[in-house]
Design an enzyme around this catalytic site. Structure first.
Site, PDB file in Angstrom:
ATOM      1  N   ARG A  26       0.821  -1.220   0.000  1.00 25.42           N
ATOM      2  CA  ARG A  26       0.000   0.000   0.000  1.00 25.42           C
ATOM      3  C   ARG A  26       0.849   1.261   0.000  1.00 25.42           C
ATOM      4  O   ARG A  26       0.462   2.282   0.583  1.00 25.42           O
ATOM      5  CB  ARG A  26      -0.944   0.038   1.214  1.00 25.42           C
ATOM      6  CG  ARG A  26      -2.008  -1.023   1.208  1.00 25.42           C
ATOM      7  CD  ARG A  26      -3.225  -0.571   0.413  1.00 25.42           C
ATOM      8  NE  ARG A  26      -4.185  -1.663   0.307  1.00 25.42           N
ATOM      9  CZ  ARG A  26      -5.386  -1.653   0.853  1.00 25.42           C
ATOM     10  NH1 ARG A  26      -5.793  -0.617   1.524  1.00 25.42           N
ATOM     11  NH2 ARG A  26      -6.188  -2.675   0.693  1.00 25.42           N
ATOM     12  N   ARG A  30      -2.587   6.961   1.181  1.00 25.82           N
ATOM     13  CA  ARG A  30      -2.902   8.221   1.832  1.00 25.82           C
ATOM     14  C   ARG A  30      -1.820   8.761   2.749  1.00 25.82           C
ATOM     15  O   ARG A  30      -1.967   9.874   3.250  1.00 25.82           O
ATOM     16  CB  ARG A  30      -4.212   8.076   2.598  1.00 25.82           C
ATOM     17  CG  ARG A  30      -5.392   8.169   1.621  1.00 25.82           C
ATOM     18  CD  ARG A  30      -6.673   8.352   2.364  1.00 25.82           C
ATOM     19  NE  ARG A  30      -7.462   7.138   2.248  1.00 25.82           N
ATOM     20  CZ  ARG A  30      -8.604   6.926   2.888  1.00 25.82           C
ATOM     21  NH1 ARG A  30      -9.061   7.814   3.728  1.00 25.82           N
ATOM     22  NH2 ARG A  30      -9.272   5.809   2.711  1.00 25.82           N
ATOM     23  N   ARG A  39      -5.773  11.709  -5.865  1.00 24.93           N
ATOM     24  CA  ARG A  39      -7.042  11.071  -5.513  1.00 24.93           C
ATOM     25  C   ARG A  39      -8.178  12.105  -5.551  1.00 24.93           C
ATOM     26  O   ARG A  39      -9.269  11.817  -6.049  1.00 24.93           O
ATOM     27  CB  ARG A  39      -6.890  10.439  -4.131  1.00 24.93           C
ATOM     28  CG  ARG A  39      -8.134   9.988  -3.411  1.00 24.93           C
ATOM     29  CD  ARG A  39      -8.640   8.651  -3.924  1.00 24.93           C
ATOM     30  NE  ARG A  39      -9.722   8.157  -3.086  1.00 24.93           N
ATOM     31  CZ  ARG A  39     -10.948   8.676  -3.034  1.00 24.93           C
ATOM     32  NH1 ARG A  39     -11.231   9.729  -3.771  1.00 24.93           N
ATOM     33  NH2 ARG A  39     -11.861   8.159  -2.249  1.00 24.93           N
ATOM     34  N   ASP A  76      -7.050  -2.570  -7.263  1.00 29.29           N
ATOM     35  CA  ASP A  76      -7.582  -3.235  -6.073  1.00 29.29           C
ATOM     36  C   ASP A  76      -7.958  -4.664  -6.428  1.00 29.29           C
ATOM     37  O   ASP A  76      -8.305  -4.949  -7.582  1.00 29.29           O
ATOM     38  CB  ASP A  76      -8.810  -2.500  -5.533  1.00 29.29           C
ATOM     39  CG  ASP A  76      -9.177  -3.003  -4.145  1.00 29.29           C
ATOM     40  OD1 ASP A  76      -8.513  -2.591  -3.178  1.00 29.29           O
ATOM     41  OD2 ASP A  76     -10.097  -3.832  -4.023  1.00 29.29           O
ATOM     42  N   TYR A 155     -15.253 -11.432  -0.283  1.00 24.80           N
ATOM     43  CA  TYR A 155     -15.951 -10.158  -0.528  1.00 24.80           C
ATOM     44  C   TYR A 155     -17.160 -10.354  -1.444  1.00 24.80           C
ATOM     45  O   TYR A 155     -18.199  -9.719  -1.282  1.00 24.80           O
ATOM     46  CB  TYR A 155     -14.997  -9.131  -1.142  1.00 24.80           C
ATOM     47  CG  TYR A 155     -13.932  -8.648  -0.173  1.00 24.80           C
ATOM     48  CD1 TYR A 155     -14.203  -7.621   0.726  1.00 24.80           C
ATOM     49  CD2 TYR A 155     -12.672  -9.229  -0.148  1.00 24.80           C
ATOM     50  CE1 TYR A 155     -13.240  -7.180   1.618  1.00 24.80           C
ATOM     51  CE2 TYR A 155     -11.698  -8.797   0.742  1.00 24.80           C
ATOM     52  CZ  TYR A 155     -11.987  -7.768   1.619  1.00 24.80           C
ATOM     53  OH  TYR A 155     -11.047  -7.342   2.510  1.00 24.80           O
TER      54      TYR A 155
HETATM   55  O1  1CP Z   1      -0.228  -1.487  -2.533  1.00 26.11           O
HETATM   56  C1  1CP Z   1      -0.540  -0.563  -3.294  1.00 26.11           C
HETATM   57  O2  1CP Z   1      -0.057   0.563  -3.219  1.00 26.11           O
HETATM   58  C2  1CP Z   1      -1.486  -0.879  -4.471  1.00 26.11           C
HETATM   59  C3  1CP Z   1      -2.857  -0.664  -4.210  1.00 26.11           C
HETATM   60  C4  1CP Z   1      -3.757  -1.671  -3.529  1.00 26.11           C
HETATM   61  C5  1CP Z   1      -3.635  -3.052  -3.286  1.00 26.11           C
HETATM   62  C6  1CP Z   1      -2.454  -3.959  -3.558  1.00 26.11           C
HETATM   63  C7  1CP Z   1      -5.026  -1.282  -3.055  1.00 26.11           C
HETATM   64  C8  1CP Z   1      -5.557   0.092  -3.118  1.00 26.11           C
HETATM   65  N1  1CP Z   1      -5.677  -2.399  -2.604  1.00 26.11           N
HETATM   66  C9  1CP Z   1      -4.850  -3.495  -2.707  1.00 26.11           C
HETATM   67  C10 1CP Z   1      -5.154  -4.887  -2.364  1.00 26.11           C
HETATM   68  C11 1CP Z   1      -6.304  -5.174  -1.473  1.00 26.11           C
HETATM   69  N2  1CP Z   1      -7.563  -4.637  -1.495  1.00 26.11           N
HETATM   70  C12 1CP Z   1      -6.294  -6.207  -0.506  1.00 26.11           C
HETATM   71  C13 1CP Z   1      -5.128  -7.124  -0.267  1.00 26.11           C
HETATM   72  C14 1CP Z   1      -4.071  -6.520   0.599  1.00 26.11           C
HETATM   73  C15 1CP Z   1      -4.485  -6.262   2.039  1.00 26.11           C
HETATM   74  O3  1CP Z   1      -4.745  -7.219   2.761  1.00 26.11           O
HETATM   75  O4  1CP Z   1      -4.537  -5.078   2.397  1.00 26.11           O
HETATM   76  C16 1CP Z   1      -7.568  -6.229   0.108  1.00 26.11           C
HETATM   77  C17 1CP Z   1      -8.040  -7.153   1.216  1.00 26.11           C
HETATM   78  C18 1CP Z   1      -8.371  -5.235  -0.526  1.00 26.11           C
HETATM   79  C19 1CP Z   1      -9.819  -4.946  -0.265  1.00 26.11           C
HETATM   80  C20 1CP Z   1     -10.019  -3.520   0.045  1.00 26.11           C
HETATM   81  N3  1CP Z   1     -10.047  -2.530  -0.916  1.00 26.11           N
HETATM   82  C21 1CP Z   1     -10.118  -2.902   1.306  1.00 26.11           C
HETATM   83  C22 1CP Z   1     -10.114  -3.606   2.654  1.00 26.11           C
HETATM   84  C23 1CP Z   1     -11.521  -3.874   3.099  1.00 26.11           C
HETATM   85  C24 1CP Z   1     -11.583  -4.640   4.414  1.00 26.11           C
HETATM   86  O5  1CP Z   1     -11.839  -5.855   4.400  1.00 26.11           O
HETATM   87  O6  1CP Z   1     -11.405  -4.008   5.461  1.00 26.11           O
HETATM   88  C25 1CP Z   1     -10.238  -1.508   1.089  1.00 26.11           C
HETATM   89  C26 1CP Z   1     -10.415  -0.438   2.117  1.00 26.11           C
HETATM   90  C27 1CP Z   1     -10.186  -1.310  -0.323  1.00 26.11           C
HETATM   91  C28 1CP Z   1     -10.183  -0.010  -1.046  1.00 26.11           C
HETATM   92  C29 1CP Z   1      -8.807   0.456  -1.382  1.00 26.11           C
HETATM   93  N4  1CP Z   1      -7.896  -0.266  -2.164  1.00 26.11           N
HETATM   94  C30 1CP Z   1      -6.741   0.459  -2.307  1.00 26.11           C
HETATM   95  C31 1CP Z   1      -6.916   1.701  -1.603  1.00 26.11           C
HETATM   96  C32 1CP Z   1      -5.894   2.805  -1.534  1.00 26.11           C
HETATM   97  C33 1CP Z   1      -8.210   1.673  -1.025  1.00 26.11           C
HETATM   98  C34 1CP Z   1      -8.872   2.780  -0.228  1.00 26.11           C
HETATM   99  C35 1CP Z   1      -9.838   3.490  -1.109  1.00 26.11           C
HETATM  100  C36 1CP Z   1     -10.103   4.903  -0.703  1.00 26.11           C
HETATM  101  O7  1CP Z   1     -10.949   5.078   0.199  1.00 26.11           O
HETATM  102  O8  1CP Z   1      -9.502   5.824  -1.294  1.00 26.11           O
END
Ligand code: 1CP
Length: 347
Positions: A26, A30, A39, A76, A155
């Protein structure tokens, strides 16, 4: 710079490089003011992901700021169900929301054949990032990714995060035929999606299995190891030479089975894993990645110094990619990342 000289790819080929290459899960997010600005310009998370110019920009921001050895595609894991037509919303401050799929009618509405065309902007982002890295003569390797079939299924079935996915896990026991069909669709879609990223320029691939640790050992073997091994086999055939990193988060002792049976070149350790134990479980040529606690990076100071040095000491002398055990916290001060990097680069 040719692939064989990029440190991250050399480590995934089994070489030990010291100081080790590093990137952060990640990393485009942010904690970076430049990410927040892009963003805001995009207006929404989904608009950011599906606008190649902006998605490529945020992918490259941490590379510019920190000189990371890996650039991970900004996207994502839920873009795969989205691209197959399952309605997805990113609720501000609440996380993702999908219209749950829990029966054969729901499955029948999925359009796996639409995946490539709907996800085309994501592949264009990959191509743009790769071109920018090539033009700069960068040593940074471009990492494509997907969620694992099981984690994405969590999901798709539950419809949201923030729980322990008890509904999905019960369904896997109650109706293994239905669940197996969903996992099979996702396994094929994941191969297709990752292959398209390779064709667009991804040099390594990571499979995020964030919720694999919720499963019992028998369910873990069936719904995590088997599909993951199938994905690895298919990509080894279709994209030989492109290494893969698996992240079986919270798998505990099953990490060893996962490492032995999936054929991954790299294994990403979560925050809870003892790196010295992990090193005893994997083959000498299998790279380990991880696993600094994102919270110690947030805290900084002597705690960060102690933890960073101890991780480096545990991994010295074997193929290793320095990373976090999970995603960076959004409140993390940039100065702490810089402090950590100084320690990593000092070896
Ligand atoms: O790593 C990076 O910089 C690349 C971006 C990236 C990756 C690899 C994002 C951006 N998401 C992911 C993978 C991801 N997404 C995973 C696997 C890694 C981990 O365990 O964190 C998972 C479980 C998700 C699902 C997801 N998407 C969540 C978690 C939900 C939960 O169960 O609590 C969330 C909050 C998102 C949205 C998301 N994806 C990425 C970002 C920056 C965001 C936030 C969106 C926003 O509000 O701007």
């Amino acid at each position: 710079m040719s692939a064989s000289t990029k440190p991250l790819l050399r480590v995934l080929a089994g070489e030990t490089i010291w100081p080790p290459p590093f990137w952060m899960m990640r990393q485009a997010g942010r904690h970076l003011p430049e990410y927040c600005a892009t963003r805001a310009q995009a207006g929404s998370f989904l608009a950011l992901v599906t606008t190649p110019e902006l998605a490529a920009e945020v992918t490259l921001q941490p590379v510019r700021r920190y000189g990371t050895d890996g650039a991970i595609l900004f996207s994502d894991i839920l873009m795969v169900p989205w691209a197959m037509g399952q309605p997805l919303r990113m609720a501000e401050g609440e996380g993702p929301r999908l219209e749950p799929i829990r029966d054969a009618e729901g499955l029948a509405r999925l359009e796996p054949e639409a995946l490539r065309s709907r996800a085309a902007p994501i592949f264009e982002t990959v191509a743009r990032v790769r071109a920018a890295l090539e033009e700069a003569g960068s040593r940074t390797a471009l990492i494509g990714f997907a969620g694992s079939p099981f984690t994405v299924a969590c999901y798709m079935v539950d419809g949201r995060g923030g729980s322990d996915f008890a509904f999905t896990r019960q369904l896997a026991y109650r109706d293994p035929v239905f669940f197996g069909r969903l996992i099979r669709i996702l396994t094929e879609a994941t191969v297709e999606y990752l292959l398209a990223q390779v064709e667009a320029g991804a040099e390594a691939l990571m499979l995020f299995d964030s919720w694999s640790g919720l499963l019992s050992p028998s369910q873990f073997r069936r719904w995590v190891i088997e599909p993951t091994a199938a994905i690895r086999r298919a990509l080894a055939q279709a994209a030989p030479g492109v290494p893969m990193i698996g992240f079986p988060r919270l798998a505990g002792a099953l990490f060893a089975d996962y490492a032995a049976r999936t054929g991954m070149q790299g294994l990403s350790m979560d925050t809870h894993m003892d790196p010295r134990w992990a090193a005893q479980q994997v083959a000498p040529g299998q790279a380990l990645q991880g696993n600094l606690d994102p919270l110690v990076l947030l805290v900084g100071g002597t705690a960060l110094e102690t933890e960073t040095r101890s991780l480096l000491a545990a991994m010295r002398g074997r193929p290793f990619i320095f990373n976090l055990g999970h995603g960076i916290e959004k409140e993390t001060p940039i100065a702490h990342v810089v402090q950590m990097l100084r320690l990593v680069r000092g070896g």
